[in-house]
Scaffold this motif. Sequence first.
Motif, PDB file in Angstrom:
ATOM      1  N   HIS B 236       0.834  -1.211   0.000  1.00  0.00           N
ATOM      2  CA  HIS B 236       0.000   0.000   0.000  1.00  0.00           C
ATOM      3  C   HIS B 236       0.866   1.258   0.000  1.00  0.00           C
ATOM      4  CE1 HIS B 236      -3.328  -2.586   0.471  1.00  0.00           C
ATOM      5  NE2 HIS B 236      -3.106  -2.891   1.737  1.00  0.00           N
ATOM      6  N   SER B 237       1.995   1.218  -0.759  1.00  0.00           N
ATOM      7  CA  SER B 237       2.937   2.342  -0.733  1.00  0.00           C
ATOM      8  C   SER B 237       2.423   3.553  -1.499  1.00  0.00           C
ATOM      9  CB  SER B 237       4.256   1.916  -1.389  1.00  0.00           C
ATOM     10  OG  SER B 237       4.846   0.890  -0.647  1.00  0.00           O
ATOM     11  N   ASN B 238       2.978   4.686  -1.175  1.00  0.00           N
ATOM     12  CA  ASN B 238       2.768   5.895  -1.963  1.00  0.00           C
ATOM     13  C   ASN B 238       3.756   5.888  -3.123  1.00  0.00           C
ATOM     14  OD1 ASN B 238       0.843   7.385  -0.204  1.00  0.00           O
ATOM     15  ND2 ASN B 238       2.538   7.147   1.255  1.00  0.00           N
ATOM     16  N   ILE B 239       3.245   6.227  -4.313  1.00  0.00           N
ATOM     17  CA  ILE B 239       4.111   6.238  -5.488  1.00  0.00           C
ATOM     18  C   ILE B 239       4.272   7.686  -5.949  1.00  0.00           C
ATOM     19  CG2 ILE B 239       4.398   5.411  -7.851  1.00  0.00           C
ATOM     20  CD1 ILE B 239       4.356   3.112  -5.908  1.00  0.00           C
ATOM     21  N   PHE B 240       5.536   8.083  -6.131  1.00  0.00           N
ATOM     22  CA  PHE B 240       5.810   9.451  -6.579  1.00  0.00           C
ATOM     23  C   PHE B 240       6.423   9.423  -7.972  1.00  0.00           C
ATOM     24  CE2 PHE B 240       5.900   9.443  -2.004  1.00  0.00           C
ATOM     25  CZ  PHE B 240       5.212  10.604  -1.647  1.00  0.00           C
ATOM     26  N   VAL B 261       7.206   4.961  -1.322  1.00  0.00           N
ATOM     27  CA  VAL B 261       7.428   5.184   0.112  1.00  0.00           C
ATOM     28  C   VAL B 261       6.291   4.532   0.887  1.00  0.00           C
ATOM     29  CG1 VAL B 261       7.669   6.891   1.947  1.00  0.00           C
ATOM     30  CG2 VAL B 261       8.566   7.393  -0.337  1.00  0.00           C
ATOM     31  N   LEU B 262       6.627   3.679   1.838  1.00  0.00           N
ATOM     32  CA  LEU B 262       5.599   3.030   2.665  1.00  0.00           C
ATOM     33  C   LEU B 262       4.829   4.083   3.456  1.00  0.00           C
ATOM     34  CD1 LEU B 262       7.755   0.055   3.993  1.00  0.00           C
ATOM     35  CD2 LEU B 262       5.743  -0.116   2.505  1.00  0.00           C
ATOM     36  N   GLN B 263       3.552   3.801   3.685  1.00  0.00           N
ATOM     37  CA  GLN B 263       2.715   4.768   4.408  1.00  0.00           C
ATOM     38  C   GLN B 263       3.272   5.080   5.792  1.00  0.00           C
ATOM     39  OE1 GLN B 263      -1.294   3.357   4.522  1.00  0.00           O
ATOM     40  NE2 GLN B 263      -1.399   3.112   2.301  1.00  0.00           N
ATOM     41  N   GLU B 264       3.801   4.028   6.449  1.00  0.00           N
ATOM     42  CA  GLU B 264       4.297   4.259   7.809  1.00  0.00           C
ATOM     43  C   GLU B 264       5.632   4.998   7.812  1.00  0.00           C
ATOM     44  OE1 GLU B 264       3.705   1.407   6.322  1.00  0.00           O
ATOM     45  OE2 GLU B 264       5.070  -0.201   6.892  1.00  0.00           O
ATOM     46  N   ASN B 265       6.274   5.097   6.647  1.00  0.00           N
ATOM     47  CA  ASN B 265       7.531   5.846   6.571  1.00  0.00           C
ATOM     48  C   ASN B 265       7.319   7.289   6.125  1.00  0.00           C
ATOM     49  OD1 ASN B 265       8.998   3.672   7.408  1.00  0.00           O
ATOM     50  ND2 ASN B 265       9.467   2.959   5.316  1.00  0.00           N
ATOM     51  N   LEU B 266       6.101   7.602   5.741  1.00  0.00           N
ATOM     52  CA  LEU B 266       5.845   8.958   5.261  1.00  0.00           C
ATOM     53  C   LEU B 266       5.429   9.815   6.462  1.00  0.00           C
ATOM     54  CD1 LEU B 266       4.343   9.818   1.917  1.00  0.00           C
ATOM     55  CD2 LEU B 266       3.409  11.024   3.858  1.00  0.00           C
ATOM     56  N   ARG B 267       6.365  10.690   6.887  1.00  0.00           N
ATOM     57  CA  ARG B 267       6.088  11.580   8.027  1.00  0.00           C
ATOM     58  C   ARG B 267       6.045  13.013   7.527  1.00  0.00           C
ATOM     59  NH1 ARG B 267       6.700   8.526  12.843  1.00  0.00           N
ATOM     60  NH2 ARG B 267       6.056   6.493  12.080  1.00  0.00           N
ATOM     61  N   PHE B 268       5.505  13.904   8.380  1.00  0.00           N
ATOM     62  CA  PHE B 268       5.371  15.288   7.910  1.00  0.00           C
ATOM     63  C   PHE B 268       5.327  16.210   9.113  1.00  0.00           C
ATOM     64  CE2 PHE B 268       1.342  13.153   8.346  1.00  0.00           C
ATOM     65  CZ  PHE B 268       0.633  14.007   9.184  1.00  0.00           C
ATOM     66  N   GLU B 269       5.537  17.525   8.849  1.00  0.00           N
ATOM     67  CA  GLU B 269       5.333  18.510   9.924  1.00  0.00           C
ATOM     68  C   GLU B 269       4.745  19.779   9.335  1.00  0.00           C
ATOM     69  OE1 GLU B 269       9.337  18.846  11.363  1.00  0.00           O
ATOM     70  OE2 GLU B 269       9.752  20.513  10.005  1.00  0.00           O
ATOM     71  N   ASN B 270       4.202  20.623  10.205  1.00  0.00           N
ATOM     72  CA  ASN B 270       3.557  21.859   9.721  1.00  0.00           C
ATOM     73  C   ASN B 270       4.564  22.758   9.036  1.00  0.00           C
ATOM     74  OD1 ASN B 270       1.168  21.020  10.661  1.00  0.00           O
ATOM     75  ND2 ASN B 270       1.063  22.447  12.404  1.00  0.00           N
ATOM     76  N   GLU B 289      -4.766   7.634  10.124  1.00  0.00           N
ATOM     77  CA  GLU B 289      -4.385   7.737   8.724  1.00  0.00           C
ATOM     78  C   GLU B 289      -4.593   9.177   8.276  1.00  0.00           C
ATOM     79  OE1 GLU B 289      -5.554   4.313   6.188  1.00  0.00           O
ATOM     80  OE2 GLU B 289      -6.459   5.858   4.943  1.00  0.00           O
ATOM     81  N   PHE B 290      -3.534   9.771   7.737  1.00  0.00           N
ATOM     82  CA  PHE B 290      -3.624  11.152   7.236  1.00  0.00           C
ATOM     83  C   PHE B 290      -3.625  11.132   5.722  1.00  0.00           C
ATOM     84  CE2 PHE B 290      -2.970  13.478  11.163  1.00  0.00           C
ATOM     85  CZ  PHE B 290      -2.408  12.506  11.988  1.00  0.00           C
ATOM     86  N   LEU B 291      -4.578  11.839   5.129  1.00  0.00           N
ATOM     87  CA  LEU B 291      -4.591  11.972   3.682  1.00  0.00           C
ATOM     88  C   LEU B 291      -4.029  13.344   3.336  1.00  0.00           C
ATOM     89  CD1 LEU B 291      -8.048  10.454   2.700  1.00  0.00           C
ATOM     90  CD2 LEU B 291      -5.859   9.324   3.023  1.00  0.00           C
ATOM     91  N   LEU B 292      -2.931  13.325   2.582  1.00  0.00           N
ATOM     92  CA  LEU B 292      -2.277  14.583   2.228  1.00  0.00           C
ATOM     93  C   LEU B 292      -2.479  14.836   0.753  1.00  0.00           C
ATOM     94  CD1 LEU B 292       1.098  13.888   4.069  1.00  0.00           C
ATOM     95  CD2 LEU B 292      -1.031  14.828   4.997  1.00  0.00           C
ATOM     96  N   LYS B 293      -2.788  16.080   0.419  1.00  0.00           N
ATOM     97  CA  LYS B 293      -3.090  16.366  -0.967  1.00  0.00           C
ATOM     98  C   LYS B 293      -2.053  17.313  -1.550  1.00  0.00           C
ATOM     99  CE  LYS B 293      -6.979  17.428  -3.900  1.00  0.00           C
ATOM    100  NZ  LYS B 293      -8.270  18.051  -4.023  1.00  0.00           N
ATOM    101  N   PHE B 294      -1.480  16.893  -2.693  1.00  0.00           N
ATOM    102  CA  PHE B 294      -0.570  17.779  -3.419  1.00  0.00           C
ATOM    103  C   PHE B 294      -1.109  17.877  -4.840  1.00  0.00           C
ATOM    104  CE2 PHE B 294       3.143  18.053  -6.315  1.00  0.00           C
ATOM    105  CZ  PHE B 294       3.562  19.337  -5.966  1.00  0.00           C
ATOM    106  N   PHE B 299      -1.694  11.422  -0.958  1.00  0.00           N
ATOM    107  CA  PHE B 299      -0.745  10.495  -0.331  1.00  0.00           C
ATOM    108  C   PHE B 299      -1.283  10.097   1.014  1.00  0.00           C
ATOM    109  CE2 PHE B 299       1.780  13.519  -2.849  1.00  0.00           C
ATOM    110  CZ  PHE B 299       2.221  12.642  -3.823  1.00  0.00           C
ATOM    111  N   LYS B 300      -0.809   8.937   1.477  1.00  0.00           N
ATOM    112  CA  LYS B 300      -1.276   8.485   2.788  1.00  0.00           C
ATOM    113  C   LYS B 300      -0.110   8.358   3.743  1.00  0.00           C
ATOM    114  CE  LYS B 300      -5.351   5.824   1.584  1.00  0.00           C
ATOM    115  NZ  LYS B 300      -5.844   4.460   1.424  1.00  0.00           N
ATOM    116  N   SER B 301      -0.388   8.742   4.964  1.00  0.00           N
ATOM    117  CA  SER B 301       0.592   8.554   6.022  1.00  0.00           C
ATOM    118  C   SER B 301      -0.119   7.870   7.174  1.00  0.00           C
ATOM    119  CB  SER B 301       1.118   9.922   6.468  1.00  0.00           C
ATOM    120  OG  SER B 301       1.767   9.788   7.703  1.00  0.00           O
ATOM    121  N   VAL B 302       0.487   6.797   7.688  1.00  0.00           N
ATOM    122  CA  VAL B 302      -0.130   6.093   8.802  1.00  0.00           C
ATOM    123  C   VAL B 302       0.782   6.221  10.007  1.00  0.00           C
ATOM    124  CG1 VAL B 302      -0.836   3.852   9.664  1.00  0.00           C
ATOM    125  CG2 VAL B 302      -1.316   4.485   7.314  1.00  0.00           C
ATOM    126  N   ILE B 303       0.236   6.720  11.092  1.00  0.00           N
ATOM    127  CA  ILE B 303       1.048   7.006  12.267  1.00  0.00           C
ATOM    128  C   ILE B 303       0.376   6.369  13.480  1.00  0.00           C
ATOM    129  CG2 ILE B 303       1.877   8.877  13.768  1.00  0.00           C
ATOM    130  CD1 ILE B 303       1.990  10.616  11.252  1.00  0.00           C
TER     131      ILE B 303
END
Lengths: 548, 332
Positions: B236-240, B261-270, B289-294, B299-303
């Motif tokens: 279920h990776s994110n594909i760029f 990039v695996l969802q659990e490896n995709l981190r982010f900050e404000n 689960e965070f849905l990030l839009k570009f 993209f998905k991030s699971v934390i």
Amino acid sequence: MKKNLFQILSLILIFYFIIGFILFPIYNLSLESFINLNNIILYLSNPNIYEAVLNSLTLSILSVIISLILGVYLAYLVHFYKIKLKSLLTSFLLIPIATPPIIGTVAFLYLVSDNGLMFKFFNNYLSFIKLNPVQGWYAILLIHLYSFYPFFFLFASASLKKLDGNITDASITLGASKFRTFFKIILPFLYPAIVSSSIIVFMASMASFSAPFIFADNSRFLTTEIYNSKINGDIQLSSFLSVILTVLSLVGLYIFTKFRNLNENTNTIKGTVRVLSELSKNKLGILNKLFLSILVLFITLPLLTLLYLSFIPEGALLRNVFNESMTLQNYTKLFSEEGIYKPFLNSFYMALITVIICLFLGTISSLTISGKKSFLNKFIEVFISLPYGIPGTVIAIMLILSFNSFNIFTFSSLIGTFLILPIAYTIRNVPVFTQSVLTGIKNFDTNLNEASYSLGASKIKTFFKITFPLLLPSIINGSLLVFINSMGEFVSTILLYTYNTRTVSIEIYSQLRMYNTGIGAVYGVLLFLIVILTVYLSRKYINERISV
Amino acid sequence: MSFLILEKISKSFNGINVLNGINLEVKKSEFFSIVGPSGCGKTTLLRIIAGLEKPDTGRIILDGKEITYLEPQKRDVGIVFQNYALFPNMNVFENIAYGLKIKKFDKAVIEKKVIDILNKVQLSSKINSPVYSLSGGEQQRVSLARVIINEPKLILFDEPLSNLDYLLRIDTRAELKRLQHESEITSVYVTHDQSEALSLSDEMVVLNSGIIMQKGKPTEVYNNPANIFTAEFISHSNIFSKEESLNLLNLEINENQVTSVLQENLRFENEDSSDIVVSDIQFSGMFTEFLLKFRDKIFKSVIPYESNYDVKINDKVKLIIAKDKFKVIELN
């Protein structure tokens, strides 16, 4: 609950029918058969009666066995193997079910008797093969096989559609041969279907008249003995035999029903994967192909015989017909000579009258039965279906006993009138029609009525706008079934007709007795076409309805 | 030497290729999974191994013997079906004893073996029950016992857990693994559920449209997807894309590559100046689960769940991903 006028009128009519045309005749039959006890003692020491009982039972059991083997094996082949033109083949396999018994019997006679076409064909072209004519028991069993295997085929095919393909795969991967899988897994699965079709075939064989009547030679059967004793004027004997036949049929029904209950708990699982095996790879496959081809011949040859003979001038069986050219003269006679088209019109009118009465009586009966559960409704259901278990020959005898003079139900004698025939057909067919409509009602979603009420429609409006249109397919289906049954009815007709009220089936038989093949064959062909057309139209109509 | 070898197996139905030159090797006593979406050909492959279908081309070798055209009865291969396929006219004992009876085992031996196996699957009390009185999980254990008792060379599992409820599925999964381990019977397991394949298998292959996409141990396949299909279906990776990799990950790849990039490896900050917006936050218990839009891409991030996230919907964020978490995938 208070009943409205419509319901009260319905009940009066239903009870008039049940009491006057079912219970009153049964009462008369029972009375007549024991009217002189000295005669009973005489009958009981008569070996002919024991022979008839034994023969009827043996014939029925053998018919069940051979039809079971053929029908179930065919269902297995069609279900599990790749076969070219499978849906066409399936329709073919069901043709005998739509063939009126008298036509099947006469067609076989034209084909396999000592003057029959098959015999002539081999004599003419393949004279090195010595063929024996099929007669007596063999012929009767052949005709029964022809008429009855479709029941097993239909029921078993319907069941196999519910068999999960993984179950047979599981058996095979656990090391079981196809043979073992068939006997240990598939056959037990088909048990309920086999018992149900055995009931139908057993009852139908016990009641079978046409085949024994024409082919029995010196063997006695209950149905033919009832007819013979009536013709010889011994009405008590024919009544007595009628009681025996009816009781035996019902005992058979009871025993089979016990069998069915034994294995009620086999549950069915929805079918999934089914991989069709190839038929052609080995010797067995070639044998099976040969078997199917012979079977198709077996089904079509009698009908082709009828068709062929309908184009040959009268008396074909006495001549070497294969050198003769074909002509339409039999068909032109049918339309020009009153004596020849009258039986056709008679049959048509009688069938029409029967359909109208059944339509009316059957619809109000099924609506009453499907109403509230009460003793009264249960009573109606049981007694209106009772004639289904009574052979046609017996019904005719009952009617003769009941309506040959003044009586409180019809006031005047009906025997010898036109009306007695549609009455006999009605008694035999109301159960068929009622069952068809009851099935429709059972599948009817009562939420639809409630939805209609909640949208503001009255009860009457709901009935005509929702209930009736949705029940229409089963009403039409039932009517067509009644029409087909009545058009070709022979069993009770032969005891009730007069020269003026003779029907097609009677005429087919009398043409046969005069060694006339032409007109008889024309009748057979036309009757068969009418039946097939009716079946086709009802299927088409119902399929269109369902696909909506 | 491998215990089961499939060589160039192909099969088509009505002109449609269902399997395209499948090559597989399974070692003795291994638990091997075939995972793929529905319609990928995995059940057909299983049926070919069992002998219930014949391949159009290719060979099957089991225990050193070619069995490609051997009848299913003689293969010594058992199947456990998704819908159990128990014989409805037999009780539990008769179902399980079926194979031994065919092999004409002694009555007393059969009885002892059935009792033993029922103990193993914890169904001793149901020995004389009709099969339709059992629950789904019990039926599946009977179905498994019916196969294991014959000690086949190979057991095939056709999505055996799919008809079970979630909790029962997890329990039965563990039980299955234990029984397979104890019996040491080589097993091929077909499923569309990637978590089942990952948790059960020693080795696995990913199948799509009749083609093997990737083979390997579960951790290898999960962490190093060889193609976009595996990256999405298994991990279920994110594909760029090339452009996204440059913009978002600051990573230069060529036209024929993507970054996974695996969802659990995709981190982010404000980060207020960022173009990435948090479009949704879905709490699902252990994880969030965070849905990030570009632009148009999500993209998905699971934390793992924490009570005090300082991110809200519509916040702008930037991605923070350790360099070693990028997997560059070559496109063909």
